[in-house]
Scaffold this active site. Structure first.
Site, PDB file in Angstrom:
ATOM      1  N   TYR A 240      -6.536 -10.426  -6.203  1.00 26.45           N
ATOM      2  CA  TYR A 240      -6.166 -11.776  -6.625  1.00 26.45           C
ATOM      3  C   TYR A 240      -7.197 -12.313  -7.617  1.00 26.45           C
ATOM      4  O   TYR A 240      -7.728 -11.563  -8.426  1.00 26.45           O
ATOM      5  CB  TYR A 240      -6.026 -12.726  -5.420  1.00 26.45           C
ATOM      6  CG  TYR A 240      -5.169 -12.202  -4.292  1.00 26.45           C
ATOM      7  CD1 TYR A 240      -3.844 -11.850  -4.493  1.00 26.45           C
ATOM      8  CD2 TYR A 240      -5.688 -12.063  -3.012  1.00 26.45           C
ATOM      9  CE1 TYR A 240      -3.046 -11.393  -3.452  1.00 26.45           C
ATOM     10  CE2 TYR A 240      -4.894 -11.611  -1.959  1.00 26.45           C
ATOM     11  CZ  TYR A 240      -3.577 -11.276  -2.193  1.00 26.45           C
ATOM     12  OH  TYR A 240      -2.809 -10.831  -1.166  1.00 26.45           O
TER      13      TYR A 240
ATOM     14  N   LYS B 291       2.827  -3.993  -3.707  1.00 22.63           N
ATOM     15  CA  LYS B 291       3.022  -4.206  -5.148  1.00 22.63           C
ATOM     16  C   LYS B 291       2.575  -3.002  -5.973  1.00 22.63           C
ATOM     17  O   LYS B 291       3.074  -2.790  -7.077  1.00 22.63           O
ATOM     18  CB  LYS B 291       2.270  -5.474  -5.589  1.00 22.63           C
ATOM     19  CG  LYS B 291       2.870  -6.755  -4.989  1.00 22.63           C
ATOM     20  CD  LYS B 291       1.981  -7.966  -5.225  1.00 22.63           C
ATOM     21  CE  LYS B 291       2.564  -9.220  -4.579  1.00 22.63           C
ATOM     22  NZ  LYS B 291       1.659 -10.370  -4.633  1.00 22.63           N
TER      23      LYS B 291
ATOM     24  N   TYR C  10      12.080  -7.944  -2.087  1.00 28.44           N
ATOM     25  CA  TYR C  10      10.654  -8.290  -2.097  1.00 28.44           C
ATOM     26  C   TYR C  10      10.165  -8.666  -0.687  1.00 28.44           C
ATOM     27  O   TYR C  10       9.109  -8.198  -0.233  1.00 28.44           O
ATOM     28  CB  TYR C  10      10.408  -9.446  -3.095  1.00 28.44           C
ATOM     29  CG  TYR C  10       9.002  -9.970  -3.056  1.00 28.44           C
ATOM     30  CD1 TYR C  10       7.962  -9.245  -3.639  1.00 28.44           C
ATOM     31  CD2 TYR C  10       8.698 -11.157  -2.402  1.00 28.44           C
ATOM     32  CE1 TYR C  10       6.650  -9.712  -3.578  1.00 28.44           C
ATOM     33  CE2 TYR C  10       7.398 -11.626  -2.339  1.00 28.44           C
ATOM     34  CZ  TYR C  10       6.377 -10.909  -2.922  1.00 28.44           C
ATOM     35  OH  TYR C  10       5.082 -11.358  -2.856  1.00 28.44           O
TER      36      TYR C  10
ATOM     37  N   VAL D  16      -1.941 -10.209   2.334  1.00 29.77           N
ATOM     38  CA  VAL D  16      -2.245 -11.285   3.284  1.00 29.77           C
ATOM     39  C   VAL D  16      -2.057 -10.872   4.748  1.00 29.77           C
ATOM     40  O   VAL D  16      -2.347 -11.646   5.648  1.00 29.77           O
ATOM     41  CB  VAL D  16      -1.461 -12.595   2.980  1.00 29.77           C
ATOM     42  CG1 VAL D  16      -1.884 -13.203   1.651  1.00 29.77           C
ATOM     43  CG2 VAL D  16       0.052 -12.372   3.025  1.00 29.77           C
TER      44      VAL D  16
ATOM     45  N   SER E  88       1.114  -7.632   0.065  1.00 25.42           N
ATOM     46  CA  SER E  88       0.978  -7.406  -1.381  1.00 25.42           C
ATOM     47  C   SER E  88       0.535  -6.006  -1.766  1.00 25.42           C
ATOM     48  O   SER E  88       0.604  -5.652  -2.941  1.00 25.42           O
ATOM     49  CB  SER E  88      -0.032  -8.388  -1.961  1.00 25.42           C
ATOM     50  OG  SER E  88       0.619  -9.562  -2.299  1.00 25.42           O
TER      51      SER E  88
HETATM   52  N1  GLU Z   1       4.696 -11.734   1.307  1.00 23.64           N
HETATM   53  C1  GLU Z   1       3.576 -12.430   0.759  1.00 23.64           C
HETATM   54  C2  GLU Z   1       4.054 -13.526  -0.161  1.00 23.64           C
HETATM   55  O1  GLU Z   1       4.969 -13.308  -0.878  1.00 23.64           O
HETATM   56  C3  GLU Z   1       2.686 -11.484   0.036  1.00 23.64           C
HETATM   57  C4  GLU Z   1       1.479 -12.141  -0.506  1.00 23.64           C
HETATM   58  C5  GLU Z   1       0.253 -11.323  -0.471  1.00 23.64           C
HETATM   59  O2  GLU Z   1       0.056 -10.434   0.324  1.00 23.64           O
HETATM   60  O3  GLU Z   1      -0.574 -11.625  -1.353  1.00 23.64           O
HETATM   61  O4  GLU Z   1       3.549 -14.605  -0.178  1.00 23.64           O
END
Ligand code: GLU
Length: 305
Positions: free
Chosen positions: A241, A64, A189, A259, A61
């Site tokens: 988060y 992002k 993604y 994650v 993430s």
């Molecule tokens: N590739 C992970 C997902 O889409 C990223 C989530 C994350 O790092 O929060 O669930």
């Protein structure tokens, strides 16, 4: 500084035993949960690292923030935030519930999965391959590492098991938030999440943001000051988060977790910081990584508040 970082890593190693590596992406469950590393990249161009700072891991993430910058550069902030909100969330990063009930089906912010998938759909490119190439190229540039690539096994694993992300994306297509070919957007993604980085790479991205969009090592501006400001603000309010409030109180700097166990933080006008600790807490944040950040923030008085 090196002595301080080494002692912070040693003091907090015990916490790597507490969390759990992500297992909902099968390939991530193979990652060594004992890893713990940190790297600092200052605006003066110094780098200080300790522990497993050169171990590669998937960005997840943390990508992002890269795609948010690109989407704003391509479309302008007004367009991007007409499609994706800018409010923190009290539900998990992969939650679907707010898409149904809040804000005319707009994802609540660009740091949750739904918001990130909508954000990546706005990045320019003649096809999904070109979109991903632009993301990869930009990541290499802002980390000053031309060798960054993707972890193919993690990418395949995400693609095979990413039904929850598929559900979010098709829901957004159904409600008119997402335009274009859903599978191709998801493919970008999944790939962006599988980009492999080290703490050193992420600390440099943090340093660029801390320096208001100018890469300290070359003096080149990569994003306008306003874009860097927006990204840092979204990191403070949404980057960890649904634990972003607690992180702001305890550590007090813009940060984004993934994650894969990474956390990228930036201390405005001082430094970028990145930590790796793949064992996660119940929110999906690196458990030991947060402890490391907490001690570092106290020792160096990093909080911006
Ligand atoms: N590739 C992970 C997902 O889409 C990223 C989530 C994350 O790092 O929060 O669930």
């Amino acid at each position: 500084m090196n002595r301080l970082l080494n002692s912070i890593i040693e003091n907090n190693r015990k916490w790597t035993k507490e969390g759990q590596v992500a297992s909902y992406i099968p390939e991530l469950s193979k990652v060594d949960s004992n890893l713990l590393g940190i790297c600092i990249s200052t605006l003066g161009g110094e780098e200080h690292c300790a522990g497993d700072s050169d171990t590669k891991f998937t960005i997840q993430s943390i990508s992002k923030i890269v795609t948010l910058m690109l989407a704003i550069l391509d479309n302008g902030k007004d367009y991007v935030f007409s499609k994706v909100g800018m409010e923190p969330t009290d539900t998990s990063f992969n939650s679907i519930v707010n898409l149904e009930i809040k804000d005319a089906h707009k994802p609540i912010n660009p740091m949750i999965n739904a918001g990130a998938i909508a954000t990546v759909s706005m990045i320019a490119g003649k096809d999904s391959e070109e979109v991903f190439e632009r993301i990869l190229k930009f990541t290499r540039k802002i980390s000053n590492n031309p060798n960054i690539g993707i972890n193919d096994s993690v990418y395949k694993s995400e693609k095979e098991t990413g039904d929850r992300n598929r559900a979010l994306a098709y829901f957004m297509k159904g409600t008119g938030v997402l335009d274009g070919n859903v599978e191709e957007i998801l493919n970008v993604y999944f790939k962006q999440c599988s980009i492999e980085v080290t703490c050193r790479d992420l600390a440099r991205i943090g340093a660029m943001l801390a320096n208001d969009g100018i890469m300290p090592w070359s003096g080149e501006r990569v994003v306008p000051r306003d874009v860097a400001r927006i990204v840092k603000t979204i990191m403070v309010t949404c980057g960890m988060y649904d634990a972003s409030g607690k992180f702001a109180v305890q550590i007090g700097v813009p940060a984004k977790s993934g994650v894969g166990g990474g956390i990228l933080a930036c201390v405005p006008r001082r430094m970028g910081v990145a930590v790796l600790g793949p064992a996660l807490d119940e929110k999906g944040n690196s458990l030991a990584g947060i402890k490391v950040m907490e001690e570092l923030s106290k020792q160096l008085d990093l909080s911006i508040f």
